[in-house]
Design a protein around this motif. Structure first.
Motif, mmCIF file in Angstrom:
data_model
loop_
_atom_site.group_PDB
_atom_site.id
_atom_site.type_symbol
_atom_site.label_atom_id
_atom_site.label_comp_id
_atom_site.label_asym_id
_atom_site.label_seq_id
_atom_site.Cartn_x
_atom_site.Cartn_y
_atom_site.Cartn_z
ATOM 1 N N ARG A 148 -8.407 -0.158 -3.317
ATOM 2 C CA ARG A 148 -9.544 0.731 -3.033
ATOM 3 C C ARG A 148 -10.319 0.255 -1.817
ATOM 4 N N ALA A 204 -8.436 1.133 1.303
ATOM 5 C CA ALA A 204 -8.543 2.568 1.575
ATOM 6 C C ALA A 204 -9.901 2.920 2.176
ATOM 7 N N GLU A 205 -10.970 2.293 1.680
ATOM 8 C CA GLU A 205 -12.306 2.536 2.236
ATOM 9 C C GLU A 205 -12.400 2.058 3.680
ATOM 10 N N GLN A 232 -9.896 1.750 5.749
ATOM 11 C CA GLN A 232 -9.065 2.642 6.556
ATOM 12 C C GLN A 232 -9.836 3.918 6.904
ATOM 13 N N ALA A 268 -1.816 1.823 5.747
ATOM 14 C CA ALA A 268 -3.185 1.632 5.261
ATOM 15 C C ALA A 268 -3.879 0.463 5.944
ATOM 16 N N THR A 295 0.811 -1.209 0.000
ATOM 17 C CA THR A 295 0.000 0.000 0.000
ATOM 18 C C THR A 295 0.854 1.272 0.000
#
Length: 333
Positions: A251, A254-255, A257, A276, A175
């Motif tokens: 993705r 990230a969502e 996180q 991340a 990441t």
């Protein structure tokens, strides 16, 4: 007597202390993608036969392209823990070992058990000619520190000048690809890089990693691990998944996180670092928060050497974010 290193995980022990069933606990104590990727079908012959050379080569070429290692074909290993324990064989007895600390505890343990003096250093500039090997975890676990490629290049050259090795653990590097030294590895002959497979793909139980280094070092590792060190199914999955489009995985992480950060902010817990895949929190009441979360059957990572730290991994979905938020609201600050 060797004292075991405290790691994330350990739901069985938490259940013994706080009750419940293991499957009902929310495990946020590790830095692993909480949503494992969908696995491709594994042909029956992969399970039936010993892992033949073509499976190994397919995994190595896929890892080369995924990690951008250029002329180096990464070596599949049965989890990077397996090669951490081999590192002392590379270092001349009597030389000291430096570990940029605090960090993953198994490095210090492996060298201490092998009889080496280990210096837990706080800064790269504290690593000198007396050290036959230095370890830098980049991004670091648990605080997420990232060191620039230029500083790591210079450190490699200092160590090489006295016959020393630089080990960079990029277990959380998927990441943070911009921080990776893998693309420059072929130009740095005394560099060893470890990459984790299971953290990013959410498949830690597969026990698969990769070592990236010049050919003679990789040959040593391969000889010391012995034949068929990595299972056929693990090699097959590496060859398949490393060749796939991983943008959706990034993705999703990230969502998740963002969901964790929102919960921690609502609870008044400020991030003190992280990657991340996990967030480190520093709080004077960390021990009490840990216990309260365990009462709600939520496990986070605490640290024996930093009692005000807690590390929170990612929850699988918004419902589990809400479960964590409710447990934190119940804590009387």
């Amino acid at each position: 007597m060797n004292v075991p290193i405290v790691h994330g995980g350990g739901i069985t022990a938490a259940v013994a202390s706080f009750g419940g069933r293991p499957e009902d606990w929310l495990d946020l104590s590790t830095g692993i993608n909480p949503n494992p990727v969908t696995l491709p079908d594994i042909p029956a012959w992969v399970w039936h036969r010993l892992p033949d050379r073509h499976l190994v080569e397919t995994a190595r070429y896929a890892a080369r392209d995924h990690y951008r290692s250029g002329a180096i074909l990464p070596l599949p290993v049965p989890g990077t823990q397996s090669v951490i324990q081999l590192l002392p064989r590379l270092v001349q007895q009597g030389r000291r070992v430096a570990i940029l600390s605090p960090t993953y505890g198994e490095y210090a343990r492996a060298f201490s058990v092998a009889g080496f003096t280990v210096d837990a250093v706080r800064d790269i500039d504290d690593i000198g000619a007396q050290h036959g090997l230095a370890v830098v975890v980049n991004p670091n676990n648990p605080d997420g520190r990232i060191h620039s490629s230029d500083r790591l290049d210079a450190l490699h050259d200092r160590l090489k000048a006295t016959g020393g090795f630089l080990v960079i653990d990029e277990a959380f590097g998927d990441t943070s690809p911009e921080a990776s030294l893998v693309p420059r590895a072929s130009d740095l002959p005394n560099l060893i890089i470890f990459r984790s497979f299971g953290k990013f793909f959410g498949l830690a139980g597969l026990r698969l990693g990769f070592a990236i280094a010049r050919g003679d070092i990789l040959q040593h590792f391969e000889d010391w691990l012995g034949p068929w060190a990595v299972s056929g199914p693990a090699l097959f999955l590496a060859g398949s998944l490393l060749n796939s489009d991983v943008s959706a995985i990034a993705r999703s992480i990230a969502e998740r996180q963002a969901g964790l950060h929102a919960v921690l902010a609502e609870a008044g817990l400020a991030a003190a670092g992280g990657t991340a895949l996990f967030t480190l929190v520093a709080d004077a009441k960390a021990g009490d928060i840990y216990t309260e979360l365990c009462r709600h059957h939520i496990l986070v990572r605490r640290f024996d050497y930093a009692p005000d730290w807690l590390r929170f991994g990612l929850a699988p979905d918004a419902a589990d974010d809400a479960r964590l938020a409710a447990a934190l609201r119940s804590f009387d600050r």
